[in-house]
Design an enzyme around this catalytic site. Structure first.
Site, PDB file in Angstrom:
ATOM      1  N   SER A   1       7.910   3.398 -15.740  1.00 56.16           N
ATOM      2  CA  SER A   1       9.028   2.688 -16.385  1.00 56.16           C
ATOM      3  C   SER A   1       9.395   3.364 -17.702  1.00 56.16           C
ATOM      4  O   SER A   1      10.556   3.405 -18.092  1.00 56.16           O
ATOM      5  CB  SER A   1       8.638   1.237 -16.655  1.00 56.16           C
ATOM      6  OG  SER A   1       8.158   0.655 -15.463  1.00 56.16           O
TER       7      SER A   1
ATOM      8  N   HIS B   1       6.389   1.388  -7.898  1.00 62.26           N
ATOM      9  CA  HIS B   1       6.082  -0.019  -7.612  1.00 62.26           C
ATOM     10  C   HIS B   1       6.348  -0.326  -6.135  1.00 62.26           C
ATOM     11  O   HIS B   1       5.563  -1.020  -5.487  1.00 62.26           O
ATOM     12  CB  HIS B   1       6.958  -0.945  -8.466  1.00 62.26           C
ATOM     13  CG  HIS B   1       6.736  -0.812  -9.945  1.00 62.26           C
ATOM     14  ND1 HIS B   1       7.692  -0.304 -10.795  1.00 62.26           N
ATOM     15  CD2 HIS B   1       5.676  -1.120 -10.721  1.00 62.26           C
ATOM     16  CE1 HIS B   1       7.230  -0.325 -12.037  1.00 62.26           C
ATOM     17  NE2 HIS B   1       6.011  -0.802 -12.024  1.00 62.26           N
TER      18      HIS B   1
ATOM     19  N   ALA C   1      10.950  -3.321 -14.666  1.00 59.17           N
ATOM     20  CA  ALA C   1      11.593  -1.996 -14.714  1.00 59.17           C
ATOM     21  C   ALA C   1      11.144  -1.218 -13.473  1.00 59.17           C
ATOM     22  O   ALA C   1      10.608  -0.110 -13.549  1.00 59.17           O
ATOM     23  CB  ALA C   1      11.256  -1.255 -16.008  1.00 59.17           C
TER      24      ALA C   1
ATOM     25  N   GLN D   1      -7.438   1.580 -15.418  1.00 61.21           N
ATOM     26  CA  GLN D   1      -7.087   0.173 -15.190  1.00 61.21           C
ATOM     27  C   GLN D   1      -7.597  -0.305 -13.819  1.00 61.21           C
ATOM     28  O   GLN D   1      -8.160  -1.398 -13.696  1.00 61.21           O
ATOM     29  CB  GLN D   1      -5.572   0.001 -15.274  1.00 61.21           C
ATOM     30  CG  GLN D   1      -5.079  -1.346 -14.802  1.00 61.21           C
ATOM     31  CD  GLN D   1      -3.601  -1.543 -15.076  1.00 61.21           C
ATOM     32  OE1 GLN D   1      -3.213  -1.916 -16.169  1.00 61.21           O
ATOM     33  NE2 GLN D   1      -2.760  -1.288 -14.079  1.00 61.21           N
TER      34      GLN D   1
ATOM     35  N   GLY E   1      -2.037   0.843  -8.956  1.00 58.92           N
ATOM     36  CA  GLY E   1      -1.790   2.277  -8.814  1.00 58.92           C
ATOM     37  C   GLY E   1      -2.906   3.126  -9.407  1.00 58.92           C
ATOM     38  O   GLY E   1      -3.468   2.793 -10.448  1.00 58.92           O
ATOM     39  N   GLU E   2      -3.172   4.241  -8.740  1.00 60.84           N
ATOM     40  CA  GLU E   2      -4.140   5.200  -9.291  1.00 60.84           C
ATOM     41  C   GLU E   2      -3.564   5.931 -10.493  1.00 60.84           C
ATOM     42  O   GLU E   2      -4.298   6.608 -11.206  1.00 60.84           O
ATOM     43  CB  GLU E   2      -4.529   6.225  -8.220  1.00 60.84           C
ATOM     44  CG  GLU E   2      -5.380   5.644  -7.119  1.00 60.84           C
ATOM     45  CD  GLU E   2      -5.896   6.711  -6.173  1.00 60.84           C
ATOM     46  OE1 GLU E   2      -5.439   7.873  -6.260  1.00 60.84           O
ATOM     47  OE2 GLU E   2      -6.748   6.380  -5.337  1.00 60.84           O
TER      48      GLU E   2
HETATM   49  P1  AMP Z   1       3.395  -1.392 -14.548  1.00 60.87           P
HETATM   50  O1  AMP Z   1       4.656  -2.118 -14.215  1.00 60.87           O
HETATM   51  O2  AMP Z   1       3.602  -0.077 -15.229  1.00 60.87           O
HETATM   52  O3  AMP Z   1       2.366  -2.260 -15.211  1.00 60.87           O
HETATM   53  O4  AMP Z   1       2.740  -0.996 -13.153  1.00 60.87           O
HETATM   54  C1  AMP Z   1       2.464  -1.972 -12.182  1.00 60.87           C
HETATM   55  C2  AMP Z   1       1.583  -1.359 -11.128  1.00 60.87           C
HETATM   56  O5  AMP Z   1       2.262  -0.272 -10.501  1.00 60.87           O
HETATM   57  C3  AMP Z   1       0.253  -0.786 -11.704  1.00 60.87           C
HETATM   58  O6  AMP Z   1      -0.787  -1.049 -10.783  1.00 60.87           O
HETATM   59  C4  AMP Z   1       0.559   0.686 -11.772  1.00 60.87           C
HETATM   60  O7  AMP Z   1      -0.604   1.504 -11.704  1.00 60.87           O
HETATM   61  C5  AMP Z   1       1.445   0.875 -10.561  1.00 60.87           C
HETATM   62  N1  AMP Z   1       2.285   2.065 -10.711  1.00 60.87           N
HETATM   63  C6  AMP Z   1       3.117   2.346 -11.730  1.00 60.87           C
HETATM   64  N2  AMP Z   1       3.678   3.553 -11.548  1.00 60.87           N
HETATM   65  C7  AMP Z   1       3.170   4.041 -10.384  1.00 60.87           C
HETATM   66  C8  AMP Z   1       3.343   5.248  -9.663  1.00 60.87           C
HETATM   67  N3  AMP Z   1       4.137   6.213 -10.114  1.00 60.87           N
HETATM   68  N4  AMP Z   1       2.687   5.401  -8.504  1.00 60.87           N
HETATM   69  C9  AMP Z   1       1.843   4.430  -8.053  1.00 60.87           C
HETATM   70  N5  AMP Z   1       1.629   3.265  -8.691  1.00 60.87           N
HETATM   71  C10 AMP Z   1       2.286   3.078  -9.843  1.00 60.87           C
END
Ligand code: AMP
Length: 273
Positions: free
Chosen positions: A187, A36, A31, A154, A148-149
């Site tokens: 997402s 990302h 998503a 995490q 991501g921060e």
């Molecule tokens: P996820 O698909 O939600 O597991 O996120 C995958 C990676 O993208 C993780 O390291 C998240 O922290 C990072 N991430 C998700 N959303 C953001 C955002 N808005 N800004 C920066 N990094 C993000």
């Protein structure tokens, strides 16, 4: 390039390793959105070959409904990746590829890092995260991995995981990408109406307020203000607001000189966290 099997992945990665290129990994649950993509762009600054994994990891969900409703659209994700950079390798394994027949999480000791916040409210979540990331590092053997921060706890847990497992990968934290109103891109935002997205602005407004007033107010005063901001905002329910030093992530009401702190919020609008 779209890859589902371990064999194809190995072929691609061996080519890269043979020519001494650096590999970067961006683990995602799909998503995909600009948050990302900002991680992927950062990965291209450091690495020659960038792998984006797309895998909705069942063992990190403590809530079956959240897992079931998690948005999935691989076709659209692949189109987004291709448009952003056609060289990106998308690794999209199945649950069986990752877990074989045993869909369960390994247990890790992350110390104080996972005792509170997401560790407290999402039982087992970080063992699930540790399990999938350890597995992806073993499969891909990246030189760098990008997180991501937005999910700061995490990020710290992954750094600890690398310390525990001694995997030779450098973890790089990336800034949060936000909507125009400050809401972190996510997402799960796809499940919010326009009105709800506007309501969710109280999260960023609260964090901004706390950052601005952190030096002149006590943590208890700041907490009271944030809690009342949420009480006054309809439809949104605060799960927790914590301030914690970044080394232990143990929430505190006491500031200590020389320590660095972050503020953390989790909230619900309807059933969207
Ligand atoms: P996820 O698909 O939600 O597991 O996120 C995958 C990676 O993208 C993780 O390291 C998240 O922290 C990072 N991430 C998700 N959303 C953001 C955002 N808005 N800004 C920066 N990094 C993000």
């Amino acid at each position: 390039m779209f890859i589902t099997t371990q064999k194809d992945l190995d072929v691609q990665l061996q080519k890269a390793r043979g020519s001494n290129q650096k590999t970067g990994l961006v683990p995602t649950m799909g998503a995909l959105h600009s948050g990302h993509l900002s991680l992927i762009s950062k990965a291209y600054e450091k690495a020659d070959v960038v792998v984006v994994s797309i895998f909705v990891n069942p063992t990190q969900f403590n809530n079956a409904d959240d897992l079931e409703k998690y948005p999935r659209n691989t076709e659209e994700d692949l189109a987004i990746l291709k448009k952003h950079n056609p060289n990106t390798i998308a690794f999209v394994p199945s649950v069986a590829d990752i877990y074989a027949k045993n869909v369960s999480a390994e247990k890790f000791d992350f110390g104080p890092l996972t005792k509170s916040m997401e560790g407290e409210f999402r039982a087992g979540h970080f063992n699930g995260v540790g399990t999938i990331i350890k597995r992806l590092f073993d499969l891909i053997k990246p030189d760098y991995a990008f997180f991501g921060e937005k999910d700061f706890q995490q990020l710290m847990v992954i750094k600890k995981l690398v310390e525990i497992t001694q995997q030779p990968v450098e973890i790089i934290g990336c800034e949060t990408d936000r909507e125009a109103n400050g809401l972190a891109k996510s997402s799960r935002n796809k499940r919010l109406s326009k009105e709800e997205t506007e309501i969710a602005q109280v999260i960023f407004d609260s964090l901004t307020y706390v950052k601005k007033h952190f030096n002149e107010m006590t943590i208890s005063e700041l907490k009271n203000i944030v809690e009342s901001k949420f009480e006054q905002t309809p439809k949104i329910e605060l799960e927790y607001f914590s301030i914690a030093p970044i080394d232990t992530l143990t929430p505190t009401n006491q500031k200590e000189a020389g320590k660095k702190y972050r503020g953390f919020i989790a909230a619900f609008i309807n059933e969207v966290r």
